[in-house]
Design a protein around this motif. Structure first.
Motif, PDB file in Angstrom:
ATOM      1  N   ARG A  23      12.446  23.152  55.116  1.00  0.00           N
ATOM      2  CA  ARG A  23      11.870  24.471  54.848  1.00  0.00           C
ATOM      3  C   ARG A  23      12.862  25.360  54.107  1.00  0.00           C
ATOM      4  O   ARG A  23      12.509  26.049  53.139  1.00  0.00           O
ATOM      5  N   ASP A 211       5.545  22.992  61.853  1.00  0.00           N
ATOM      6  CA  ASP A 211       5.549  24.033  60.820  1.00  0.00           C
ATOM      7  C   ASP A 211       5.621  25.431  61.434  1.00  0.00           C
ATOM      8  O   ASP A 211       6.289  26.322  60.889  1.00  0.00           O
ATOM      9  N   ASP A 215       8.813  27.981  61.116  1.00  0.00           N
ATOM     10  CA  ASP A 215       8.588  29.307  60.555  1.00  0.00           C
ATOM     11  C   ASP A 215       9.208  30.385  61.439  1.00  0.00           C
ATOM     12  O   ASP A 215       9.814  31.339  60.943  1.00  0.00           O
TER      13      ASP A 215
END
Length: 322
Positions: A23, A211, A215
């Motif tokens: 990421r 995910d 985040d």
């Protein structure tokens, strides 16, 4: 993000650590370091390896120029721990190793230390409709959970003494592309059409997609309100075991074959074969309240359970074909 900042991720090749690095590589110009056990470890492009010393986390680690650490490395919970003294083994890595790394972080001027803890600090299960909250009194019951709690307490004390900004995140079960263990087993069973005796299980469990966890971690790298806080994280939608299996089956294109075996009978059978813990995870409830995370950080899970399950199943199917 500040392009001059350097972030070190421990457990860099693990499920969560590698997700964080992927990421950050995709979203910033931050210099990224990954703590690895061997020079040949596979890391994303533009991530620089930092070699773990022979002493592990108790050794000296090069933190020069590092502004933030995301600490994912840990001795993880295992079903059948064969260590003579499991708590002592968990403490060596999860408590002593973590605090040694944090003290080195202070010495080297690291500003923020994000610690990936565990929901097991709160306990093994919540009452239905009474989710665990971030500021509840901890109640770990196994050596892994106890070691994570002790690490949290040590980090919080170090933060008070030194000014190191500590952020603690307690994930529930994490799933996503590449997930292993029980979640992978469920996908395998369902893909083969195996009947499962879980149709009468109407518990509630919180899960978190990789995910969504990543985040939140990235949010906590920068957010000023994250400093010295503890956060719960989930997808924001709790599912029963039967609902989860049905949704995985739908994503697989293979409707789940769920038999309505009474929960008490499942528990009895599991106890007889020495698998009471498995039955508790499948049949019991474990919910978390992420309202503090939402309100203090203005954060919400960016992807839905459906999106996350679709991605997880797609990766599982691609791996099978490969």
């Amino acid at each position: 993000m500040n392009s001059e900042r350097t972030v070190l991720v421990t457990g860099a090749t693990g499920f969560v650590g590698s997700g964080v690095l992927r990421r950050l590589v995709a979203s910033s110009d931050t210099k990224l370091l990954g703590l690895v056990r061997s020079r040949g470890a596979h890391l994303p492009i533009n991530v620089f390896p930092v070699l773990m010393p022979d002493e592990g986390l108790m050794g000296s680690i090069d933190l020069q120029g590092v502004q933030a650490i995301v600490h994912c490395a840990a001795r993880v919970h295992v079903m059948d721990d064969r260590a003579g003294d499991p708590l002592a083994e968990f403490r060596k890595v999860n408590v002593d190793g973590t605090l040694n790394l944090a003290r080195q972080a202070v010495t080297n001027g690291v500003k923020r230390f994000i610690f990936i803890s565990s929901i097991k600090v709160n306990g093994e299960g919540s009452e239905p409709g009474v989710p665990y909250a971030a500021d509840d009194v901890p109640n770990p019951t196994d050596p892994y959970g106890i070691s994570k709690m002790e690490a949290e307490l040590g980090l919080q004390q170090l933060a008070k003494e030194t000014g190191l900004e500590v952020v603690i995140i307690r994930p529930v079960l994490v799933y996503g592309p590449g997930v292993k263990a029980n979640f992978q087993s469920m996908m395998r069973w369902l893909s083969k059409g195996v009947p499962l005796p879980l149709g009468a299980v109407h518990n509630k469990r919180s899960l978190v997609a990789l995910d969504n966890l990543v985040d939140l971690i990235v949010t906590c790298l920068d957010h000023p309100a994250a400093a010295n806080q503890t956060f719960m994280v989930s997808d924001g939608e709790d599912l029963s075991t039967s609902e989860l299996l049905s949704r995985i089956g739908a994503a697989l294109g293979r409707p789940a074959r769920l038999l309505p075996v009474p929960v008490w009978l499942l528990g009895l059978g599991a106890t007889i074969v020495g698998r009471r813990g498995v039955a508790r995870r499948l049949c019991g409830s474990l919910q978390v309240d992420i309202s503090k995370t939402r309100e203090l950080l203005g954060w919400s899970p960016p992807i839905s359970v459906k999106e996350a399950l679709d991605k997880t199943v797609k990766a599982f199917q691609a791996n099978k074909k490969g």
